[in-house]
Design a protein around this motif. Structure first.
Motif, PDB file in Angstrom:
ATOM      1  N   HIS A   2      98.807   8.308  -5.081  1.00 17.77           N
ATOM      2  CA  HIS A   2      99.811   8.246  -4.031  1.00 17.77           C
ATOM      3  C   HIS A   2      99.851   9.605  -3.323  1.00 17.77           C
ATOM      4  CE1 HIS A   2     101.765   4.684  -6.027  1.00 17.77           C
ATOM      5  NE2 HIS A   2     101.117   5.228  -7.042  1.00 17.77           N
ATOM      6  N   ILE A   3      99.768   9.605  -2.002  1.00 21.27           N
ATOM      7  CA  ILE A   3      99.894  10.836  -1.220  1.00 21.27           C
ATOM      8  C   ILE A   3     101.224  10.798  -0.479  1.00 21.27           C
ATOM      9  CG2 ILE A   3      98.919  12.288   0.589  1.00 21.27           C
ATOM     10  CD1 ILE A   3      97.158  12.142  -1.830  1.00 21.27           C
ATOM     11  N   PHE A   4     102.067  11.758  -0.797  1.00 24.75           N
ATOM     12  CA  PHE A   4     103.354  11.870  -0.097  1.00 24.75           C
ATOM     13  C   PHE A   4     103.187  12.854   1.047  1.00 24.75           C
ATOM     14  CE2 PHE A   4     107.429  13.991   0.638  1.00 24.75           C
ATOM     15  CZ  PHE A   4     108.264  12.892   0.839  1.00 24.75           C
ATOM     16  N   LYS A   5     103.454  12.381   2.254  1.00 28.00           N
ATOM     17  CA  LYS A   5     103.326  13.235   3.442  1.00 28.00           C
ATOM     18  C   LYS A   5     104.678  13.829   3.821  1.00 28.00           C
ATOM     19  CE  LYS A   5      99.374  10.931   5.598  1.00 28.00           C
ATOM     20  NZ  LYS A   5      98.853  10.318   6.849  1.00 28.00           N
ATOM     21  N   LEU A   6     104.634  14.986   4.465  1.00 24.60           N
ATOM     22  CA  LEU A   6     105.878  15.621   4.908  1.00 24.60           C
ATOM     23  C   LEU A   6     106.546  14.730   5.944  1.00 24.60           C
ATOM     24  CD1 LEU A   6     107.774  18.095   4.894  1.00 24.60           C
ATOM     25  CD2 LEU A   6     106.437  19.003   6.798  1.00 24.60           C
ATOM     26  N   GLY A  12     112.631  15.325  15.233  1.00 21.52           N
ATOM     27  CA  GLY A  12     111.236  15.420  15.620  1.00 21.52           C
ATOM     28  C   GLY A  12     110.612  16.789  15.461  1.00 21.52           C
ATOM     29  N   LEU A  13     111.133  17.614  14.543  1.00 24.62           N
ATOM     30  CA  LEU A  13     110.568  18.949  14.338  1.00 24.62           C
ATOM     31  C   LEU A  13     109.130  18.815  13.857  1.00 24.62           C
ATOM     32  CD1 LEU A  13     113.623  20.670  12.641  1.00 24.62           C
ATOM     33  CD2 LEU A  13     112.782  21.047  14.959  1.00 24.62           C
ATOM     34  N   PRO A  14     108.188  19.581  14.422  1.00 26.83           N
ATOM     35  CA  PRO A  14     106.765  19.355  14.146  1.00 26.83           C
ATOM     36  C   PRO A  14     106.267  19.967  12.854  1.00 26.83           C
ATOM     37  CG  PRO A  14     107.010  21.116  15.745  1.00 26.83           C
ATOM     38  CD  PRO A  14     108.399  20.582  15.487  1.00 26.83           C
ATOM     39  N   GLU A  15     107.028  20.852  12.221  1.00 29.27           N
ATOM     40  CA  GLU A  15     106.495  21.568  11.068  1.00 29.27           C
ATOM     41  C   GLU A  15     107.632  22.136  10.233  1.00 29.27           C
ATOM     42  OE1 GLU A  15     104.227  24.437  13.205  1.00 29.27           O
ATOM     43  OE2 GLU A  15     105.934  25.759  13.544  1.00 29.27           O
ATOM     44  N   MET A  38     112.135  23.104   1.953  1.00 30.36           N
ATOM     45  CA  MET A  38     111.360  23.413   3.147  1.00 30.36           C
ATOM     46  C   MET A  38     112.278  24.016   4.203  1.00 30.36           C
ATOM     47  SD  MET A  38     108.331  22.076   2.274  1.00 30.36           S
ATOM     48  CE  MET A  38     107.450  22.077   3.840  1.00 30.36           C
ATOM     49  N   GLU A  39     111.790  25.034   4.887  1.00 31.14           N
ATOM     50  CA  GLU A  39     112.561  25.652   5.967  1.00 31.14           C
ATOM     51  C   GLU A  39     112.029  25.172   7.307  1.00 31.14           C
ATOM     52  OE1 GLU A  39     114.082  30.004   7.596  1.00 31.14           O
ATOM     53  OE2 GLU A  39     112.460  29.899   6.125  1.00 31.14           O
ATOM     54  N   ASP A  64     103.516  28.650   3.140  1.00 27.56           N
ATOM     55  CA  ASP A  64     102.592  27.893   3.973  1.00 27.56           C
ATOM     56  C   ASP A  64     103.354  27.014   4.958  1.00 27.56           C
ATOM     57  OD1 ASP A  64     100.500  29.029   2.667  1.00 27.56           O
ATOM     58  OD2 ASP A  64      99.913  27.251   1.530  1.00 27.56           O
ATOM     59  N   ILE A  65     102.758  26.812   6.135  1.00 32.10           N
ATOM     60  CA  ILE A  65     103.315  25.921   7.149  1.00 32.10           C
ATOM     61  C   ILE A  65     102.677  24.547   6.980  1.00 32.10           C
ATOM     62  CG2 ILE A  65     103.571  25.474   9.619  1.00 32.10           C
ATOM     63  CD1 ILE A  65     105.130  27.889   8.754  1.00 32.10           C
ATOM     64  N   ILE A  66     103.498  23.526   6.836  1.00 31.38           N
ATOM     65  CA  ILE A  66     103.024  22.155   6.720  1.00 31.38           C
ATOM     66  C   ILE A  66     103.521  21.378   7.943  1.00 31.38           C
ATOM     67  CG2 ILE A  66     102.977  20.068   5.312  1.00 31.38           C
ATOM     68  CD1 ILE A  66     101.725  22.444   3.916  1.00 31.38           C
ATOM     69  N   HIS A  67     102.623  20.675   8.589  1.00 30.87           N
ATOM     70  CA  HIS A  67     102.999  19.901   9.772  1.00 30.87           C
ATOM     71  C   HIS A  67     103.519  18.524   9.363  1.00 30.87           C
ATOM     72  CE1 HIS A  67     101.368  22.751  12.735  1.00 30.87           C
ATOM     73  NE2 HIS A  67     100.467  23.002  11.809  1.00 30.87           N
ATOM     74  N   THR A  68     104.459  18.023  10.120  1.00 34.23           N
ATOM     75  CA  THR A  68     105.010  16.699   9.858  1.00 34.23           C
ATOM     76  C   THR A  68     103.891  15.661   9.840  1.00 34.23           C
ATOM     77  OG1 THR A  68     107.108  17.298  10.906  1.00 34.23           O
ATOM     78  CG2 THR A  68     106.630  14.945  10.679  1.00 34.23           C
TER      79      THR A  68
END
Length: 390
Positions: A2-6, A12-15, A38-39, A64-68
């Motif tokens: 299972h892959i959980f995505k951000l 609608g914040l992109p990251e 997450m910030e 690290d920055i993770i994109h939505t």
């Protein structure tokens, strides 16, 4: 597997930036167990585990920055045996995830945000292949290099000069969180808004010694918005139109070590002085603790920035789309003035010298939506109210 995505953490914040992990690979977790904080550009959000499972992989480290929509955590369901042969992990069984939208491609490479390639940032600049290779070796973006060669061509010496400058100033530190959001917002404002700023001084002598400057300013802004509602509006640059908004939802700029926050006081025109002071104190405390709700950081119709509480008389405040106006207030100052309002027969026609307390005002407006006359009338009403003794 299972892959959980951000997920979208709001509006609608992109990251978002990873603040802290509360799980690690190999952990057996349960649904709703705290997984990661997450910030975003607005607040720190805690994300719970989506299911009962075993953690296989974390896609990112602290900072690290993770994109939505990008992978965040990899799980396998409870009871799955994870074995390792020659250092290569095999997972059985593999199960399709119901939480992933679209096709997913995974790899063992950590997902990190990296600077854009030199060639990608250097389109349109003139440089030989050898100079481009030199810039690539030192990770120099050619678009920031001032050319000294013929026909504005960048030379090796130009690149080496920038390398020396960078050696003195240190490593590039990417902006994150609130500061990153601010940088993007300022870029948007600079690209869209046509700003004009009016400066003037409001006479607050009658009440400043015992008055609450911020509360009085908000009252005056509400009266000015009622008199000239075009400044309490949103502008749509695509439709080339504006929406005038009746209630004043005031954005109050608050400076913090993490960056600039603009919490919103909705229907600010309805507050009495005491209630407004309580509201201001509450939102400042929430901002300082990073507990302000995301909904309380959006939807303002006009903005107030009291930069004079630190230093400076006048400024050119930045109008943030879709709003069309922002009022900046500077540092108080005293000035002597001549008046004959209290002239009596014994004065022999002479007036008196008085000391005034003045509040510098800087009103920036978007000239695409607002005329100079409208802005001037708004400022005149505001200053007239500030001059009253109560």
């Amino acid at each position: 597997m299972h892959i959980f995505k951000l997920p979208d953490l709001g509006e609608g914040l992109p990251e978002a930036e990873i603040v802290e992990w509360f799980i690690k690979p190999g952990d057996v977790v349960t649904a709703d167990q705290l997984m990661v904080s997450m910030e975003t550009a607005k607040a720190i959000v805690e994300i719970p585990c989506p299911e009962n499972a075993i953690v296989v992989k974390l896609y990112g480290e602290r900072g690290d920055i993770i994109h939505t929509g990008d992978p965040l955590v990899e799980f396998v369901e409870e009871g799955t045996v994870i074995s390792s042969e020659n250092g290569a992990a095999t997972r059985e069984p593999v199960k399709a995830s119901t939480s992933v939208v679209g096709e997913l491609h995974t790899s063992d490479t950590k997902l990190k945000e990296t600077p854009q390639s030199v060639s990608g940032n250097s389109i349109g600049v003139k440089a030989t292949p050898a100079v481009r290779a030199l810039a690539h070796r030192y990770n120099i973006d050619l678009s920031i290099v001032t050319p000294s060669g013929p026909h504005s061509t960048i030379t090796a010496a130009d690149v080496e000069r920038v390398v020396k400058i960078f050696a003195d100033v240190g490593e590039l530190v990417p902006l994150k969180g609130v500061r990153r959001s601010m940088a993007k917002a300022m870029t948007q404002a600079h690209a869209e808004v046509v700003p004009v700023t009016l400066h003037d001084d409001a006479d607050i002598t009658a009440w400043f010694a015992l008055g609450d400057i911020t509360v009085r300013l908000i009252r005056a802004m509400a009266l000015a918005c009622a008199a000239e509602p075009t400044l309490n509006a949103w502008y749509d640059s695509h439709a080339i139109g504006r929406r005038i908004i009746k209630p004043m939802h005031l954005g109050l700029a608050v400076d913090t070590q993490d960056g600039l926050f603009v919490p919103v006081i909705r229907d600010a025109q309805r507050y009495c002085a005491r209630a407004m002071r309580d509201k201001i104190n509450t939102i400042k405390e929430l901002v300082s603790q990073r507990k302000i709700a995301a909904d309380d950081l959006r939807g303002n119709t006009i903005t107030l920035s009291n930069f004079g509480s630190m230093v400076g008389k006048y400024a050119n405040p930045i109008v943030m789309p879709p709003t069309v106006a922002i009022l900046g207030t500077g540092r108080l100052f005293q000035q002597l003035a001549y008046t004959n309002l209290n002239k009596t027969a014994s004065d022999d026609g002479k007036g008196t010298i008085v000391e005034l307390t003045l509040l510098p005002l800087s009103l920036t407006f978007d000239h695409r939506s607002i005329t100079g006359g409208e802005a001037a009338r708004f400022l005149a009403v505001l200053m007239a109210d500030l001059a009253l003794d109560s």
